[in-house]
Motif scaffolding. Structure first.
Motif, short mmCIF file in Angstrom:
data_model
loop_
_atom_site.label_atom_id
_atom_site.label_comp_id
_atom_site.label_asym_id
_atom_site.label_seq_id
_atom_site.Cartn_x
_atom_site.Cartn_y
_atom_site.Cartn_z
N LYS A 182 -6.09 2.19 0.18
CA LYS A 182 -7.44 2.66 0.50
C LYS A 182 -7.79 2.38 1.96
O LYS A 182 -8.34 3.23 2.66
CB LYS A 182 -8.45 1.98 -0.43
N LEU A 183 -7.45 1.18 2.43
CA LEU A 183 -7.77 0.82 3.80
C LEU A 183 -6.95 1.62 4.81
O LEU A 183 -7.47 2.05 5.85
CB LEU A 183 -7.51 -0.67 4.02
N GLY A 186 -7.09 5.90 3.06
CA GLY A 186 -8.30 6.47 2.48
C GLY A 186 -9.55 6.16 3.27
O GLY A 186 -10.66 6.31 2.75
N SER A 187 -9.38 5.74 4.51
CA SER A 187 -10.54 5.42 5.34
C SER A 187 -10.24 5.74 6.80
O SER A 187 -9.08 5.83 7.21
CB SER A 187 -10.93 3.94 5.19
N ARG A 188 -11.30 5.85 7.58
CA ARG A 188 -11.14 6.08 9.01
C ARG A 188 -10.52 4.86 9.69
O ARG A 188 -9.87 4.98 10.73
CB ARG A 188 -12.50 6.40 9.63
N TYR A 189 -10.74 3.71 9.10
CA TYR A 189 -10.21 2.48 9.68
C TYR A 189 -8.69 2.55 9.83
O TYR A 189 -8.14 2.11 10.85
CB TYR A 189 -10.60 1.29 8.81
N ASN A 218 -11.80 -3.45 15.46
CA ASN A 218 -10.79 -3.09 14.46
C ASN A 218 -9.62 -4.09 14.46
O ASN A 218 -9.07 -4.41 13.40
CB ASN A 218 -10.27 -1.68 14.72
#
Length: 323
Positions: A182-183, A186-189, A218
Motif C-alpha cells: 500500500k505504501l 498504492g500511494s503517492r508516497y 519523505n
C-alpha cells in the motif's frame, strides 16, 4: 521471436526497469529449495518448513523496512539494536497494553531522529544510524544486561497461536506485505520514494525537489517506517523467545541489507521492488536453513553472508553507490 527474446533479456537483466533484478534470484531460490529437498531428508518435513517460516519472518519484516530507506539512497544500521531494544521493553514487568504501544512510539522517535540527522543536519546515513545503533544498544543493555524476563502472554499468543488452522506467523508476513504494498504502490508516497532515489542515484539529489516533491519529509518518514518495521520484528522475536534479549538483533541489519540487495534493490537508490525483497529474504532464509541442516558452524555462516553481500553489491549495475 525477437520481441520475446528482448522481453526475456529485460526480465533477466532488469534493464530499463525500476523493479531491479529479481528474476534470477527467484530462479536461484527455487533451485536451492529443490537441492535441499533432494539432499536432506529433514528439509521437506513439516516441522522444518514451519520453523523456516518462523525463523525467516523477522528478516522479512526488517528487510521490508530497510528497503524504504535504501530506495532513497540511504541505509539504516540501527535496526538490529531497535529489535533488541523492543524485546527488552516488552520483558519489563509491565502490562502489554503499556509496553506494546510504547515500543512503537519509541521506535518511531528513533527513526525520526535518524531521519532528522540525515536530512536536516546532513550527517551521512551510515554515521547517523551507526551512532544510533550504539546509543540504542547501550540503553538496551542497561535495561536488560542479559537475556531474561517475561513478555506478556498476548505477545506470545500472537506468535505461537493459529487462526483458522493457519499458524499466525503466516499472517504476520501477509500483513507486512500488504502494508508495504500500500505504501509503495498504492500511494503517492511510493512514487515520491522512487523519484527521490532516482535523483540520488543519478547524482542529482535535488531533482525531486525541483518537481515540488518534499524530499526531506519523505526521507525522514522512510527512516521512521524502517524502525517501525524493526519494532514489529522485535515484537515477533519477543513472542518466540518469550523473554528480552540484548543480543537477539545482533547483525540483523546486515542480513536485512543482504536480503534487500539480493532481491535487486539498488543501494544507490531509486530501483527495487517489494516482491524482489521477499525473494531475497526467501533466498537468504533457505541458505541459512540449509547451512543449519548441513551443520555449518555459525561463524562460517556469518562469513558466507558477508561474502554474499559483497558479491551482490559488486555485481549491481550502477553509476555510483549512493551511500
Amino acid at each position: 521471436m525477437t520481441s520475446s527474446s528482448s522481453t526475456f533479456e529485460k526480465l533477466l537483466t532488469s534493464r530499463g526497469s525500476r523493479r531491479g533484478l529479481w528474476l534470477l534470484p527467484l530462479v536461484i531460490a527455487i533451485a536451492m529449495a529443490l537441492w535441499l529437498a533432494a539432499t536432506t531428508s529433514q528439509f521437506g518435513q513439516s516441522s522444518n518448513l514451519a520453523n523456516l517460516v518462523a525463523q525467516g519472518m523477522p528478516l522479512l519484516i526488517t528487510a521490508v523496512g530497510q528497503m524504504f530507506v535504501v530506495l532513497v539512497g540511504g541505509l539504516d544500521l540501527s535496526i538490529g539494536s531497535v529489535v533488541s531494544f523492543t524485546t527488552a521493553i516488552l520483558a519489563l514487568d509491565l502490562p502489554g497494553f503499556v509496553t506494546i504501544p510504547a515500543v512503537f512510539v519509541l521506535a518511531g522517535l528513533i527513526g525520526a531522529t535518524n531521519g532528522y540527522c540525515v536530512t536536516r543536519l546532513s550527517v551521512h546515513p551510515i554515521v547517523a544510524t551507526l551512532s544510533m545503533q550504539y546509543i540504542v544498544l547501550g540503553i538496551t543493555r542497561v535495561l536488560r544486561p542479559v537475556s531474561g524476563g517475561a513478555v506478556p502472554d498476548s505477545v506470545r499468543w500472537m506468535v505461537e497461536g493459529s487462526l483458522f488452522g493457519i499458524p499466525l506467523p503466516v499472517f504476520w508476513g501477509i500483513v507486512t506485505m500488504l502494508v508495504a504494498w500500500k505504501l509503495l504502490y498504492g500511494s503517492r508516497y511510493g512514487l515520491h520514494l522512487f523519484a527521490i532515489g532516482g535523483g540520488v542515484a543519478s547524482g542529482s539529489a535535488d531533482a525531486a525537489r525541483n518537481f515540488g516533491i518534499p524530499a526531506n519529509r519523505n526521507i525522514l518518514l522512510a527512516y521512521v517506517i524502517c524502525t517501525l518495521f524493526a519494532a514489529l520484528a522485535g515484537v515477533f522475536l519477543a513472542g518466540r523467545i518469550v523473554s528480552g534479549d540484548p543480543n537477539v538483533g545482533l547483525l540483523m541489519e546486515l542480513d536485512a541489507i543482504t536480503a534487500v540487495a539480493i532481491g535487486g534493490t539498488q543501494l544507490s537508490g531509486g530501483v527495487g521492488s517489494l516482491h524482489g525483497t521477499v525473494i531475497g529474504v526467501a533466498a537468504l532464509a533457505l541458505l541459512s536453513n540449509g547451512m543449519n541442516l548441513l551443520n555449518v558452524t555459525p561463524f562460517v555462516q556469518t562469513a558466507i553472508k558477508g561474502i554474499l553481500l559483497m558479491a551482490v553489491v559488486a555485481l549491481q549495475s550502477r553509476k555510483k553507490i549512493g551511500l
